[in-house]
Scaffold this motif. Structure first.
Motif, PDB file in Angstrom:
ATOM      1  N   PRO A  25       0.844  -1.185   0.054  1.00 27.27           N
ATOM      2  CA  PRO A  25       0.098   0.025  -0.171  1.00 27.27           C
ATOM      3  C   PRO A  25       0.689   1.422   0.086  1.00 27.27           C
ATOM      4  N   ASP A  26       0.113   2.264  -0.530  1.00 27.68           N
ATOM      5  CA  ASP A  26       0.758   3.611  -0.463  1.00 27.68           C
ATOM      6  C   ASP A  26       1.195   4.107   1.186  1.00 27.68           C
ATOM      7  N   ARG A  27       0.147   3.921   2.161  1.00 25.19           N
ATOM      8  CA  ARG A  27       0.282   4.070   3.638  1.00 25.19           C
ATOM      9  C   ARG A  27       0.055   2.960   4.254  1.00 25.19           C
ATOM     10  N   ILE A  28       1.048   2.604   5.410  1.00 27.30           N
ATOM     11  CA  ILE A  28       0.789   1.261   5.973  1.00 27.30           C
ATOM     12  C   ILE A  28       0.445   2.088   7.489  1.00 27.30           C
ATOM     13  N   GLY A  29      -0.667   1.640   7.803  1.00 33.63           N
ATOM     14  CA  GLY A  29      -1.388   1.791   9.382  1.00 33.63           C
ATOM     15  C   GLY A  29      -0.808   0.763  10.173  1.00 33.63           C
ATOM     16  N   VAL A  30      -0.422   1.069  11.387  1.00 31.18           N
ATOM     17  CA  VAL A  30       0.077   0.346  12.481  1.00 31.18           C
ATOM     18  C   VAL A  30      -0.800   0.421  13.803  1.00 31.18           C
ATOM     19  N   LEU A  41       0.046  -6.880  17.608  1.00 29.55           N
ATOM     20  CA  LEU A  41       0.616  -5.603  16.575  1.00 29.55           C
ATOM     21  C   LEU A  41       0.185  -6.087  15.187  1.00 29.55           C
ATOM     22  N   SER A  42      -0.716  -5.262  14.602  1.00 33.36           N
ATOM     23  CA  SER A  42      -1.360  -5.504  13.144  1.00 33.36           C
ATOM     24  C   SER A  42      -0.895  -4.291  12.489  1.00 33.36           C
ATOM     25  N   PHE A  43      -0.992  -4.791  10.951  1.00 31.10           N
ATOM     26  CA  PHE A  43      -0.320  -3.622   9.967  1.00 31.10           C
ATOM     27  C   PHE A  43      -1.718  -3.837   9.027  1.00 31.10           C
ATOM     28  N   SER A  56      -7.675   1.788   2.623  1.00 30.67           N
ATOM     29  CA  SER A  56      -8.595   0.531   2.344  1.00 30.67           C
ATOM     30  C   SER A  56      -8.873   0.059   3.911  1.00 30.67           C
ATOM     31  N   LYS A  57      -8.016  -0.065   4.727  1.00 32.40           N
ATOM     32  CA  LYS A  57      -8.245  -0.652   6.188  1.00 32.40           C
ATOM     33  C   LYS A  57      -8.079  -2.147   5.791  1.00 32.40           C
ATOM     34  N   GLN A  58      -7.466  -2.838   4.774  1.00 31.46           N
ATOM     35  CA  GLN A  58      -7.334  -4.215   4.505  1.00 31.46           C
ATOM     36  C   GLN A  58      -6.126  -4.543   5.641  1.00 31.46           C
ATOM     37  N   LEU A  59      -6.341  -5.702   6.349  1.00 34.86           N
ATOM     38  CA  LEU A  59      -5.337  -6.385   7.325  1.00 34.86           C
ATOM     39  C   LEU A  59      -4.396  -6.904   6.381  1.00 34.86           C
ATOM     40  N   LEU A  60      -3.127  -6.519   6.580  1.00 32.55           N
ATOM     41  CA  LEU A  60      -1.933  -7.140   6.133  1.00 32.55           C
ATOM     42  C   LEU A  60      -1.324  -8.356   6.877  1.00 32.55           C
TER      43      LEU A  60
END
Length: 310
Positions: free
Chosen positions: A229-234, A243-245, A250-254
């Motif tokens: 993704p362009d931006r990663i949420g932690v 600990l989730s990314f 899109s808030k898709q779980l990585l």
């Protein structure tokens, strides 16, 4: 409302940011922001970016004729994690400015050479008054830990996580060749790389020659078969050991690590040939909260996301 006219038609809510706990202070306070015509006795204030530690609130009742007195202000603490990058911990090949870090191939050598040149000029006759100047990136003014060195190319956040649920986002430059985003214990060694020790957890992106995307911990990697993704949420749930990314858009779980954190955590970042921009002070998005609840309630799909050391 005044006793002679106590019929309430609506409420007015006012709020403002403050850095003080307790009662509001006249000095250095920002202006009140107003929300009018609230019909119910409950109201959810949404869309805020929690970039201050406290907020003041006050409310009063109104009808078409008069308005009551304001309630005594209430100060609430925001729970979002606000932090910057710790320049005192950063590798000398990284240029750090608050919430941005960029690969610097000169490693501060250019600044050091300037200082040496000024020293040499000052040796004939009266010493130059600038002889004692040092680069702001000099190891001599580092903090309580050693700077990262070798091939770590790492910088840590300046605020530790010891409890609670927190969320932040990272955006990489489009031409960034390699970077990692995660967390680590404070005792991460100065030669260590994120994800290659049992004291750090991260996801790693490598755009050098061919693109690879993986979750890393304890020198073990789990390939992620999805678009970077362009931006990663932690999302970090310290007490829950999670600990989730996420894809921040899109808030898709990585990926999710599940473990038990036994020491305070520091956000960690590695970058090589590129830059990373950090956004902290964010609420945990409602979509992430929902995904966390559903993930914790499922035994099948969640089991495939457990810590790669298991």
């Amino acid at each position: 409302m005044p006793e002679e006219d106590n019929k309430i038609d609506h409420f007015v809510l006012e709020y403002r940011k403050t850095n003080f706990d307790g009662l509001p202070r006249v000095k250095d306070e920002t202006c009140w922001e107003l929300i009018d015509y609230i019909k119910g006795t409950e109201y959810t204030l949404s869309g805020l970016k929690f970039d201050s530690k406290y907020m003041n609130f006050r409310v009063r009742a109104c009808n078409k004729a008069v308005a009551g007195e304001y309630s005594d202000p209430v100060t609430l603490e925001t729970k979002a994690l606000v932090f910057n990058l710790d320049n005192t911990s950063s590798h000398l090949n990284l240029k750090v400015e608050d919430s941005y870090v960029e690969w610097d191939p000169t490693g501060g050598k250019g600044q050091e050479n300037k200082i040496k040149g000024k020293e040499n000029k000052g040796r004939s006759g009266t010493p130059s008054p600038k002889r004692t100047s040092v680069s702001s990136r000099s190891p001599s003014i580092r903090g309580s830990r050693d700077r990262f060195t070798g091939e770590s190319y790492t910088v840590l956040g300046d605020t530790a996580i010891e409890s609670g649920q927190h969320y932040w986002e990272v955006r990489a430059q489009k031409d960034c060749k390699s970077y990692s985003v995660g967390v680590a214990y404070k005792n991460l060694g100065k030669f260590d790389q994120l994800g290659k020790t049992n004291t750090s957890w991260c996801i790693h992106v490598n755009n050098w020659l061919q693109t690879t995307f993986a979750a890393k911990h304890n020198n073990k990697a789990k390939a992620l078969d999805m678009t970077v993704p362009d931006r990663i949420g932690v999302y970090c749930d310290f007490d829950g050991g999670q600990l989730s990314f996420y894809n921040a858009s899109s808030k898709q779980l990585l990926y999710t690590f599940k473990t038990k954190f036994i020491q305070p955590l520091l956000p960690g970042f590695m970058v090589w040939c590129g830059g990373l921009a950090l956004s902290s002070g964010l609420q945990v998005p409602s979509a992430v909260k929902m995904l966390q609840k559903s993930e914790n309630g499922l035994s099948g799909s969640a089991s495939s996301l457990t810590n790669v050391t298991q």
